[in-house]
Write an enzyme that holds these catalytic residues in place. Structure first.
Site, PDB file in Angstrom:
ATOM      1  N   GLU A 115     -12.075   1.660   4.843  1.00 29.08           N
ATOM      2  CA  GLU A 115     -11.099   1.978   5.883  1.00 29.08           C
ATOM      3  C   GLU A 115     -11.204   3.485   6.089  1.00 29.08           C
ATOM      4  O   GLU A 115     -10.489   4.271   5.477  1.00 29.08           O
ATOM      5  CB  GLU A 115      -9.690   1.581   5.453  1.00 29.08           C
TER       6      GLU A 115
ATOM      7  N   GLU B 288       0.830  -1.212   0.000  1.00 27.66           N
ATOM      8  CA  GLU B 288       0.000   0.000   0.000  1.00 27.66           C
ATOM      9  C   GLU B 288       0.864   1.262   0.000  1.00 27.66           C
ATOM     10  O   GLU B 288       1.540   1.551   0.990  1.00 27.66           O
ATOM     11  CB  GLU B 288      -0.902  -0.003   1.246  1.00 27.66           C
TER      12      GLU B 288
HETATM   13  C1  LER Z   1      -2.585   3.743   6.964  1.00 25.15           C
HETATM   14  O1  LER Z   1      -2.774   5.084   6.701  1.00 25.15           O
HETATM   15  C2  LER Z   1      -3.380   2.911   6.057  1.00 25.15           C
HETATM   16  O2  LER Z   1      -3.963   3.368   5.114  1.00 25.15           O
HETATM   17  C3  LER Z   1      -3.427   1.507   6.364  1.00 25.15           C
HETATM   18  O3  LER Z   1      -4.197   0.816   5.442  1.00 25.15           O
HETATM   19  C4  LER Z   1      -2.015   0.988   6.426  1.00 25.15           C
HETATM   20  O4  LER Z   1      -1.863  -0.072   7.264  1.00 25.15           O
HETATM   21 MN    MN Z   2      -5.278   2.160   3.861  1.00 26.79          MN
END
Ligand code: LER
Ligand code: MN
Length: 271
Positions: free
Chosen positions: A248, A154
């Site tokens: 998220e 990521e």
């Molecule tokens: C952190 O900012 C994030 O986006 C998570 O998915 C990383 O572990």
């Molecule tokens: Mn993330």
């Protein structure tokens, strides 16, 4: 088909972070299912703290799948990272991620490397940090491949890492790896900071796109920030992306409201 997912954090130290449901895996699964999500994404303290039989039963009972498992607790709780100058810390980071790969792989789900990538500086050159990251990904990628799952890398925004912040730069780095099994996790929040054209960047990732974190420009649920989601959804559909878009995002104004807004947005753009 593009499918929906929602995050559940089990890490007390991550409080204040961008996860929709918190602390209680069973309650999180029940809420996710009641709202109509296809899958959950878990942010655990450690793979060993997850009970595979309990999780399997929860997923079965609620008709959910496991979308992905995060590894960020290795950084948040133990300051482990793949680019630490101390070889012992790098080894512990690799073991931590390896255990998540093995656990998630049993459910056909990928592990995520986000904050565990670390950064360069403090005596570590960029070149050295990237050489360590490459070495570790070339070990972990095949480990995931043996379980027939990709490993997710990521790119984060500039305030969280100085390694790679954009899709284009990350793709260039992935192309230098021996393993072909590392795919990109594109987080729409990080992209809203770093990309000039989010839809264009997603298209550029193409078949290397393995997962999407679904959050608006201010990291609230999609629709509650200023990201123009129409071209983003169009890009994902037209490129034939067949993975999850996983919420998220911050649990604001509360977990249920963020989850409900996410699934409403998901239905609007993808169903
Ligand atoms: C952190 O900012 C994030 O986006 C998570 O998915 C990383 O572990
Ligand atoms: Mn993330």
């Amino acid at each position: 088909m593009i499918t929906s997912a929602v995050t559940i954090s089990l890490v007390p130290e991550a409080r204040g972070g961008p996860f929709v449901f918190w602390d209680d895996l069973e309650a999180g699964c029940a809420r996710a299912a009641a709202l109509g999500f296809d899958a959950i994404e878990i942010f655990p303290t450690h793979a060993d703290d997850l009970d595979g039989l309990v999780l399997r039963e929860l997923l079965r009972k609620h008709g959910l799948r496991l979308a992905a498992v995060g590894t960020g607790a290795g950084w948040v709780r133990r300051k482990l990272r793949l680019t630490d100058p101390d070889p012992h810390v790098r080894m512990c980071a690799r073991d931590f991620i390896g255990a998540v790969i093995d656990f998630a792989g049993g459910f056909g789900a990928p592990a995520i490397i986000g904050s565990m990538q670390g950064r360069w500086g403090d005596g570590v050159s960029r070149e050295q940090a990237l050489a360590w990251l490459k070495e570790e990904l070339d070990q972990l990628g095949p480990r995931a491949h043996a379980l027939e799952t990709p490993l997710l890398y990521e790119p984060l925004n500039r305030y969280e890492t100085n390694l790679f912040n954009t899709v284009a730069d990350s793709l260039g780095f992935l192309a230098t790896l021996r393993t072909q099994n590392v795919k990109l996790l594109c987080d729409l929040f990080h992209m809203s900071i770093e990309e000039a054209d989010i839809a264009g960047a997603l298209k550029r990732a193409g078949p290397k796109l393995g997962h999407v974190h679904f959050a608006d420009s201010n990291r609230r649920a999609i629709g509650w920030g200023h990201t123009d989601i129409a071209p983003v959804a169009e890009a994902l559909k037209s490129m034939g992306y067949a993975g999850h878009v996983s919420a998220e995002c911050l649990p604001l104004p509360d977990s249920d409201a963020a989850a409900a807004q996410t699934i409403a947005s998901f239905r609007r753009w993808f169903r």
